[in-house]
Design a protein around this motif. Structure first.
Motif, mmCIF file in Angstrom:
data_model
loop_
_atom_site.group_PDB
_atom_site.id
_atom_site.type_symbol
_atom_site.label_atom_id
_atom_site.label_comp_id
_atom_site.label_asym_id
_atom_site.label_seq_id
_atom_site.Cartn_x
_atom_site.Cartn_y
_atom_site.Cartn_z
ATOM 1 N N GLU A 104 0.846 -1.192 0.000
ATOM 2 C CA GLU A 104 0.000 0.000 0.000
ATOM 3 C C GLU A 104 0.886 1.249 0.000
ATOM 4 O O GLU A 104 2.030 1.217 0.448
ATOM 5 C CB GLU A 104 -0.909 0.022 1.248
ATOM 6 C CG GLU A 104 -1.830 -1.172 1.396
ATOM 7 C CD GLU A 104 -2.878 -1.254 0.296
ATOM 8 O OE1 GLU A 104 -3.118 -0.230 -0.371
ATOM 9 O OE2 GLU A 104 -3.449 -2.343 0.084
ATOM 10 N N ASP A 105 0.341 2.327 -0.534
ATOM 11 C CA ASP A 105 1.082 3.591 -0.557
ATOM 12 C C ASP A 105 0.782 4.395 0.701
ATOM 13 O O ASP A 105 -0.378 4.786 0.931
ATOM 14 C CB ASP A 105 0.692 4.409 -1.795
ATOM 15 C CG ASP A 105 1.169 3.748 -3.085
ATOM 16 O OD1 ASP A 105 2.259 3.137 -3.055
ATOM 17 O OD2 ASP A 105 0.453 3.845 -4.106
ATOM 18 N N PHE A 106 1.822 4.620 1.492
ATOM 19 C CA PHE A 106 1.685 5.404 2.715
ATOM 20 C C PHE A 106 2.184 6.830 2.459
ATOM 21 O O PHE A 106 3.159 7.046 1.738
ATOM 22 C CB PHE A 106 2.505 4.797 3.851
ATOM 23 C CG PHE A 106 1.839 3.655 4.549
ATOM 24 C CD1 PHE A 106 1.340 3.798 5.835
ATOM 25 C CD2 PHE A 106 1.687 2.422 3.913
ATOM 26 C CE1 PHE A 106 0.723 2.737 6.486
ATOM 27 C CE2 PHE A 106 1.071 1.360 4.552
ATOM 28 C CZ PHE A 106 0.586 1.516 5.846
ATOM 29 N N GLY B 69 -0.450 7.886 6.947
ATOM 30 C CA GLY B 69 -1.704 7.201 6.704
ATOM 31 C C GLY B 69 -1.717 6.501 5.356
ATOM 32 O O GLY B 69 -0.887 6.769 4.490
ATOM 33 N N ALA B 70 -2.661 5.580 5.220
ATOM 34 C CA ALA B 70 -2.801 4.826 3.972
ATOM 35 C C ALA B 70 -4.245 4.376 3.820
ATOM 36 O O ALA B 70 -4.993 4.273 4.800
ATOM 37 C CB ALA B 70 -1.875 3.616 3.981
ATOM 38 N N GLY B 71 -4.644 4.111 2.563
ATOM 39 C CA GLY B 71 -5.981 3.598 2.293
ATOM 40 C C GLY B 71 -5.906 2.115 1.971
ATOM 41 O O GLY B 71 -5.011 1.678 1.243
ATOM 42 N N THR C 158 -5.458 6.809 -0.851
ATOM 43 C CA THR C 158 -4.394 7.270 0.048
ATOM 44 C C THR C 158 -4.716 8.708 0.459
ATOM 45 O O THR C 158 -5.127 9.515 -0.383
ATOM 46 C CB THR C 158 -3.024 7.256 -0.676
ATOM 47 O OG1 THR C 158 -2.751 5.936 -1.122
ATOM 48 C CG2 THR C 158 -1.920 7.739 0.237
ATOM 49 N N PRO C 159 -4.590 9.043 1.742
ATOM 50 C CA PRO C 159 -4.887 10.410 2.172
ATOM 51 C C PRO C 159 -3.992 11.413 1.443
ATOM 52 O O PRO C 159 -2.855 11.100 1.083
ATOM 53 C CB PRO C 159 -4.621 10.383 3.674
ATOM 54 C CG PRO C 159 -3.689 9.242 3.869
ATOM 55 C CD PRO C 159 -4.091 8.222 2.856
ATOM 56 N N SER C 160 -4.485 12.610 1.234
ATOM 57 C CA SER C 160 -3.724 13.630 0.512
ATOM 58 C C SER C 160 -2.540 14.120 1.353
ATOM 59 O O SER C 160 -2.559 14.049 2.589
ATOM 60 C CB SER C 160 -4.625 14.814 0.167
ATOM 61 O OG SER C 160 -5.011 15.500 1.353
#
Length: 264
Positions: free
Chosen positions: A181-183, A203-205, A211-213
């Motif tokens: 995942e992209d953090f 944070g990550a989605g 993924t949070p901005s």
């Protein structure tokens, strides 16, 4: 012949007098020279000492798990596993401490949002040999910034100064791939007096959630860093002394006796 002997004796005696005077004169000049040399030599200054380093501003650190307000924790990590935080281990809590919060906000088919918040403190005492606490903290600030910038696998890393948080502060943002995942990360390293505060928010989605901005993560890091820096000042404030329990209590209302006299 008999008359010449006494005369010779007198001549020798007179001749000896200037020699003695010369010797005495040389001796006197020599001593005088020594005195002058002695008087002209500067006396050692026994009072001269090395300049004392400035005293450290802060003598204590806040409880790291209470350094971030409950309102901020709820805003940044809404689904925190432990809202009180998990305190990091420290061999000297007066010099260093840390606390972290993390949680996964599960939104079912809409995906989930993961958040992680961590704050750390390091306090430096003033030392005559090592320097003032503030200077030592400044050196550590640089080291901590370099450490964050050297994060392995960091992408799109950006460093920028931050105002309004402590006396010195730097923001480092970057992306990092973990668990497929992209953090998104934001770390603020700040110095207030002789204390270095390092706060990281990421944070990550998950499950299809975005993924949070970078703006949202950066804003969260700023919020947490302001709390942490303020907590250092609060931890070192002198508590206000309450009034003595034995002190007589007075009210704004006049006594009945006094009222009666006034009426008269």
């Amino acid at each position: 012949m008999h008359r010449s002997a006494p005369r010779l004796t007198r001549i020798l005696a007179c001749a000896a007098v200037p020699v003695m005077l010369v010797v005495a004169g040389c001796s006197s000049d020599s001593d005088s020279g020594k005195d002058k040399a002695s008087s002209s030599s500067p006396a050692p200054d026994a009072t001269k000492t090395e300049a004392k380093v400035a005293d450290a501003r802060f003598a204590a650190l806040p409880d790291p798990c209470k350094s971030i307000t409950a309102k901020t924790v709820k805003s940044l990590v809404p689904a925190a596993k432990d809202k009180k935080g998990t305190q990091g281990r420290s061999s000297d809590t007066a010099a260093r401490g840390s606390c972290s919060w993390n949680g996964l906000d599960d939104n079912g088919v809409k995906g989930s949002q993961y958040r992680w918040l961590d704050t750390g403190f390091t306090r430096f005492a003033s030392d005559q040999a090592l320097g003032s606490g503030a200077d030592r903290a400044g050196d550590d600030l640089t080291k901590q910034i370099d450490k964050v910038k050297a994060t392995e696998g960091a992408k799109k890393l950006v460093t920028a100064p931050v105002s309004g948080i402590g006396e010195q502060a730097t923001l480092i943002t970057y992306d990092l791939e973990k668990t497929s995942e992209d953090f998104r990360y934001a770390t603020i390293v700040a110095r207030t007096g002789n204390v270095v505060v390092t706060l990281t928010y990421n944070g990550a989605g998950y499950a299809g959630s975005k993924t949070p901005s970078a703006e949202k993560i950066t804003a969260g890091a700023r919020m947490g860093a302001r709390d942490a820096v303020a907590a250092v000042t609060t931890a070192n404030e002198t508590p206000k002394t309450s009034a003595s329990p034995d002190a007589p209590k007075t009210s704004g209302k006049p006594s009945a006796k006094a009222s009666g006299k006034a009426a008269e």
